[in-house]
Design a protein around this motif. Structure first.
Motif, PDB file in Angstrom:
ATOM      1  N   SER A  76      -5.654  -5.753  -4.307  1.00 22.57           N
ATOM      2  CA  SER A  76      -6.359  -6.652  -4.662  1.00 22.57           C
ATOM      3  C   SER A  76      -7.036  -7.302  -3.684  1.00 22.57           C
ATOM      4  O   SER A  76      -6.174  -8.005  -3.642  1.00 22.57           O
ATOM      5  N   SER A  77      -8.786  -7.609  -3.816  1.00 28.37           N
ATOM      6  CA  SER A  77      -9.332  -8.657  -2.337  1.00 28.37           C
ATOM      7  C   SER A  77     -10.268  -8.967  -2.680  1.00 28.37           C
ATOM      8  O   SER A  77     -11.482  -7.872  -3.595  1.00 28.37           O
ATOM      9  N   ASN A  78     -11.561 -10.009  -2.697  1.00 33.33           N
ATOM     10  CA  ASN A  78     -12.648 -10.366  -2.937  1.00 33.33           C
ATOM     11  C   ASN A  78     -13.531  -9.654  -1.921  1.00 33.33           C
ATOM     12  O   ASN A  78     -14.671  -9.263  -1.559  1.00 33.33           O
ATOM     13  N   HIS A  79     -12.593  -9.431  -0.364  1.00 37.08           N
ATOM     14  CA  HIS A  79     -13.142  -8.965   0.647  1.00 37.08           C
ATOM     15  C   HIS A  79     -13.758  -7.608   1.079  1.00 37.08           C
ATOM     16  O   HIS A  79     -12.703  -6.915   0.020  1.00 37.08           O
ATOM     17  N   ILE A  80     -14.228  -7.532   1.797  1.00 39.90           N
ATOM     18  CA  ILE A  80     -14.792  -5.764   1.741  1.00 39.90           C
ATOM     19  C   ILE A  80     -14.106  -5.070   3.053  1.00 39.90           C
ATOM     20  O   ILE A  80     -14.417  -5.362   4.208  1.00 39.90           O
ATOM     21  N   GLY A  81     -12.912  -4.714   2.575  1.00 36.64           N
ATOM     22  CA  GLY A  81     -12.260  -3.963   2.916  1.00 36.64           C
ATOM     23  C   GLY A  81     -11.847  -2.662   3.853  1.00 36.64           C
ATOM     24  O   GLY A  81     -11.294  -2.197   4.867  1.00 36.64           O
ATOM     25  N   TYR A  82     -12.692  -2.018   3.562  1.00 32.84           N
ATOM     26  CA  TYR A  82     -13.151  -1.000   3.430  1.00 32.84           C
ATOM     27  C   TYR A  82     -13.822  -0.104   4.177  1.00 32.84           C
ATOM     28  O   TYR A  82     -14.415   0.950   4.385  1.00 32.84           O
ATOM     29  N   MET A  83     -14.978  -1.230   4.376  1.00 32.15           N
ATOM     30  CA  MET A  83     -16.254  -0.757   5.458  1.00 32.15           C
ATOM     31  C   MET A  83     -15.961  -0.059   6.946  1.00 32.15           C
ATOM     32  O   MET A  83     -15.427  -0.324   7.141  1.00 32.15           O
ATOM     33  N   LEU A  84     -16.465   1.012   6.898  1.00 26.34           N
ATOM     34  CA  LEU A  84     -16.253   1.026   8.964  1.00 26.34           C
ATOM     35  C   LEU A  84     -17.227   0.934   9.160  1.00 26.34           C
ATOM     36  O   LEU A  84     -18.583   0.752   8.969  1.00 26.34           O
TER      37      LEU A  84
ATOM     38  N   PHE B 203      -6.100   0.826   7.006  1.00 23.59           N
ATOM     39  CA  PHE B 203      -5.178   2.410   6.296  1.00 23.59           C
ATOM     40  C   PHE B 203      -6.893   3.267   5.868  1.00 23.59           C
ATOM     41  O   PHE B 203      -6.882   3.926   5.344  1.00 23.59           O
ATOM     42  N   SER B 204      -8.333   2.447   5.954  1.00 20.72           N
ATOM     43  CA  SER B 204      -9.354   3.210   5.517  1.00 20.72           C
ATOM     44  C   SER B 204      -9.604   4.397   6.898  1.00 20.72           C
ATOM     45  O   SER B 204      -9.972   5.993   6.394  1.00 20.72           O
ATOM     46  N   LYS B 205      -8.844   4.300   8.300  1.00 24.30           N
ATOM     47  CA  LYS B 205      -9.306   5.673   8.709  1.00 24.30           C
ATOM     48  C   LYS B 205      -7.674   6.752   8.526  1.00 24.30           C
ATOM     49  O   LYS B 205      -7.579   7.619   9.343  1.00 24.30           O
TER      50      LYS B 205
ATOM     51  N   ASP C  88      -4.016 -21.013  11.171  1.00 23.91           N
ATOM     52  CA  ASP C  88      -3.390 -22.203  12.523  1.00 23.91           C
ATOM     53  C   ASP C  88      -3.820 -21.673  12.913  1.00 23.91           C
ATOM     54  O   ASP C  88      -5.083 -20.611  13.662  1.00 23.91           O
ATOM     55  N   ALA C  89      -3.368 -22.434  14.496  1.00 26.73           N
ATOM     56  CA  ALA C  89      -3.983 -22.357  15.694  1.00 26.73           C
ATOM     57  C   ALA C  89      -3.498 -20.318  16.266  1.00 26.73           C
ATOM     58  O   ALA C  89      -4.494 -20.012  17.330  1.00 26.73           O
ATOM     59  N   PHE C  90      -3.230 -19.933  15.334  1.00 29.36           N
ATOM     60  CA  PHE C  90      -1.978 -18.423  16.183  1.00 29.36           C
ATOM     61  C   PHE C  90      -2.536 -17.163  15.026  1.00 29.36           C
ATOM     62  O   PHE C  90      -2.643 -15.987  15.273  1.00 29.36           O
ATOM     63  N   HIS C  91      -1.818 -17.294  13.730  1.00 32.92           N
ATOM     64  CA  HIS C  91      -2.155 -16.562  12.491  1.00 32.92           C
ATOM     65  C   HIS C  91      -3.580 -16.493  12.134  1.00 32.92           C
ATOM     66  O   HIS C  91      -3.856 -17.360  11.940  1.00 32.92           O
ATOM     67  N   PRO C  92      -3.298 -15.546  11.803  1.00 35.41           N
ATOM     68  CA  PRO C  92      -4.536 -15.103  10.956  1.00 35.41           C
ATOM     69  C   PRO C  92      -3.742 -15.722   8.898  1.00 35.41           C
ATOM     70  O   PRO C  92      -3.241 -15.880   8.789  1.00 35.41           O
ATOM     71  N   SER C  93      -5.006 -15.546   8.305  1.00 36.05           N
ATOM     72  CA  SER C  93      -5.322 -15.768   6.474  1.00 36.05           C
ATOM     73  C   SER C  93      -4.523 -14.753   6.318  1.00 36.05           C
ATOM     74  O   SER C  93      -4.934 -13.647   6.654  1.00 36.05           O
ATOM     75  N   ASP C  94      -3.811 -14.570   4.665  1.00 36.40           N
ATOM     76  CA  ASP C  94      -3.442 -14.089   3.580  1.00 36.40           C
ATOM     77  C   ASP C  94      -5.051 -13.350   3.168  1.00 36.40           C
ATOM     78  O   ASP C  94      -4.663 -11.688   3.399  1.00 36.40           O
ATOM     79  N   ALA C  95      -5.630 -13.483   3.219  1.00 37.68           N
ATOM     80  CA  ALA C  95      -7.196 -13.206   3.551  1.00 37.68           C
ATOM     81  C   ALA C  95      -8.211 -11.898   4.405  1.00 37.68           C
ATOM     82  O   ALA C  95      -7.964 -10.978   4.055  1.00 37.68           O
ATOM     83  N   ALA C  96      -7.389 -12.523   5.826  1.00 40.56           N
ATOM     84  CA  ALA C  96      -7.745 -12.104   6.876  1.00 40.56           C
ATOM     85  C   ALA C  96      -6.850 -10.505   7.188  1.00 40.56           C
ATOM     86  O   ALA C  96      -7.331  -9.181   7.290  1.00 40.56           O
ATOM     87  N   ASN C  97      -5.467 -11.005   6.212  1.00 39.44           N
ATOM     88  CA  ASN C  97      -4.496  -9.924   7.234  1.00 39.44           C
ATOM     89  C   ASN C  97      -4.942  -7.966   5.972  1.00 39.44           C
ATOM     90  O   ASN C  97      -4.670  -7.724   6.406  1.00 39.44           O
ATOM     91  N   VAL C  98      -5.514  -9.059   4.561  1.00 36.31           N
ATOM     92  CA  VAL C  98      -5.980  -7.509   4.131  1.00 36.31           C
ATOM     93  C   VAL C  98      -6.893  -6.904   4.100  1.00 36.31           C
ATOM     94  O   VAL C  98      -7.077  -5.907   4.412  1.00 36.31           O
ATOM     95  N   VAL C  99      -7.826  -7.419   5.177  1.00 38.62           N
ATOM     96  CA  VAL C  99      -8.912  -5.995   5.545  1.00 38.62           C
ATOM     97  C   VAL C  99      -8.688  -5.727   6.338  1.00 38.62           C
ATOM     98  O   VAL C  99      -9.558  -5.323   6.677  1.00 38.62           O
TER      99      VAL C  99
ATOM    100  N   LYS D 221       0.581  -1.035  -0.393  1.00 33.37           N
ATOM    101  CA  LYS D 221       0.031  -0.178   0.290  1.00 33.37           C
ATOM    102  C   LYS D 221       0.261   1.155  -0.214  1.00 33.37           C
ATOM    103  O   LYS D 221       0.408   2.364  -0.994  1.00 33.37           O
ATOM    104  N   LEU D 222       1.703   1.398   0.534  1.00 37.24           N
ATOM    105  CA  LEU D 222       2.843   2.375   0.659  1.00 37.24           C
ATOM    106  C   LEU D 222       3.809   2.203  -1.132  1.00 37.24           C
ATOM    107  O   LEU D 222       4.656   3.324  -1.238  1.00 37.24           O
ATOM    108  N   GLY D 223       3.685   1.313  -1.058  1.00 40.33           N
ATOM    109  CA  GLY D 223       4.144   1.178  -2.758  1.00 40.33           C
ATOM    110  C   GLY D 223       5.883   1.547  -2.870  1.00 40.33           C
ATOM    111  O   GLY D 223       6.643   1.363  -3.361  1.00 40.33           O
ATOM    112  N   ILE D 224       6.359   0.034  -1.732  1.00 44.00           N
ATOM    113  CA  ILE D 224       7.248  -0.298  -1.075  1.00 44.00           C
ATOM    114  C   ILE D 224       7.782  -1.356  -1.599  1.00 44.00           C
ATOM    115  O   ILE D 224       6.751  -2.419  -0.947  1.00 44.00           O
ATOM    116  N   PRO D 225       8.682  -2.003  -0.871  1.00 43.51           N
ATOM    117  CA  PRO D 225       9.316  -3.279  -0.848  1.00 43.51           C
ATOM    118  C   PRO D 225       9.071  -3.513   0.056  1.00 43.51           C
ATOM    119  O   PRO D 225       9.140  -3.009   0.876  1.00 43.51           O
TER     120      PRO D 225
END
Length: 371
Positions: free
Chosen positions: A363-371, A349-351, A332-343, A85-89
């Protein structure tokens, strides 16, 4: 700290350093990452005896080349997505760099699975880089940067860089390892020796010391990510006979977040030009877990990788992995999925930014910008 001020803090260094785009020694934005397995990108791969590793299948199954890299998820970490999102590696792991590597001028990731604020957190992993260790390595980095570009330029780079700290933590999981792999472990002494209030005071004093040390090394813009609803992580739910969130643990998390928010406010008052930010994403994580369908998920009370939490909770190579990974909040038992991380990153960032600008979106099919 108000949202408009956070926005100003984040955009100011981007604009300031972009104005120096003719320089060949510094990028438009530098980030330094500290934390645990939520933000690790492979440091523990270089620790021979570490038991906190994810350099084996099925980790990385949805990452580049579908190979494990030391990231504790099926795809990207929150830092990978923030960097996009910041446009950096995404900054490389510190232990992958040679001593005099020019890459340090673009940012470094010091995060280590099993790390905690306290040095005795995660001791049963044998090897991991505690927060103190990570700050020590960052100090080495500041010396290398100074040698490369001179004291004045190095000071400017360090002051304008953004420091992300996810020790306790940005996403919906773990809280800090100081809870998961210390206080909440009955086999370890801290959980038996202290009440929660006593343990919280020890954590707070240590964190003040560490943040002050970072400031003295040049950090000015520091984002400390709050603990999420730790009681709702699959490893904690497994302790409930009804697979429900553990209320007491979540209450402790809220107390920790309140305490850290207050100490960060105090540090901003005490330390000249410090712009420390407390990113409170607890409610975002809880909303995602309690209302997964709102964000395009189907399962939030168990992990995609079917594992036995009693034997560690990591996705071992013989485990069964769900095919519909984008429908699970937890990998897994501790960590979110890639899709959850995106949301979760999108909500963060929406804030801060105008999310109508499509260039800031992952790029994601999830609604990541809803407040």
């Amino acid at each position: 700290m108000s949202i408009p001020l956070i926005l100003a803090v984040l955009t100011a260094p981007i604009l300031a350093m972009a104005a120096n785009h003719t320089s060949t020694t510094t990028p438009s934005l530098v980030t330094f990452i500290f934390g645990d397995s939520l933000t690790e990108v492979g440091n523990n791969n270089h620790l021979r005896y570490s038991l906190a590793r994810s350099d084996f299948p099925f980790y990385g199954i949805d990452y580049t080349n579908r190979k494990p890299t030391g990231r504790f998820t099926n795809g990207r970490t929150i830092i990978d997505i923030i960097s996009e999102k910041l446009g950096i590696p995404s900054p490389p792991p510190y232990l992958s760099l040679h001593h005099n590597d020019d890459a340090v001028l673009k940012g470094v990731n010091y995060a280590s699975g099993g790390a905690g604020i306290l040095n005795d957190t995660g001791t049963y992993f044998i090897q991991r880089m505690s927060f103190d260790d990570q700050i020590g390595y960052f100090e080495n980095t500041t010396k290398v940067i100074t040698v490369k570009i001179g004291q004045t330029s190095a000071k400017t780079l360090l002051h304008r860089a953004i420091y992300f700290i996810a020790m306790g933590t940005y996403s919906i999981v773990r809280g800090s390892n100081d809870y998961m792999h210390n206080f909440l472990q009955p086999s370890l002494p801290d959980g038996r020796r202290y009440t929660h209030e006593q343990f919280l005071e020890i954590l707070s004093l240590k964190l003040v010391e560490q943040l002050t040390r970072l400031y003295l090394l040049g950090a000015r813009i520091v984002i400390f990510h709050a603990l999420g609803p730790l009681g709702c992580v699959p490893s904690e739910r497994a302790k409930s006979t009804t697979n429900q969130c553990l209320r007491q643990v979540n209450e402790w998390v809220v107390r920790f977040n309140y305490k850290v928010q207050k100490l960060i406010k105090a540090l901003n008052f005490k330390l000249k030009k410090a712009q420390f930010i407390f990113a409170d994403t607890y409610q975002d994580g809880l909303n995602l877990i309690e209302n997964p369908s709102k964000y395009g998920f189907k399962v939030s009370n168990r992990s995609c990788c079917a594992i036995e939490t009693a034997v560690g909770g990591l996705c071992l190579s013989y485990a069964h992995v769900c095919a519909n990974r984008s429908e699970y909040v937890f990998w897994d038992a501790f960590h979110p999925s890639d899709a959850a991380n995106v949301v979760l990153v999108d909500r963060f960032f929406s804030k801060l930014f105008d999310t109508s600008n499509s260039s800031t979106k992952s790029s994601s099919n999830h609604i990541g910008y809803m407040l």
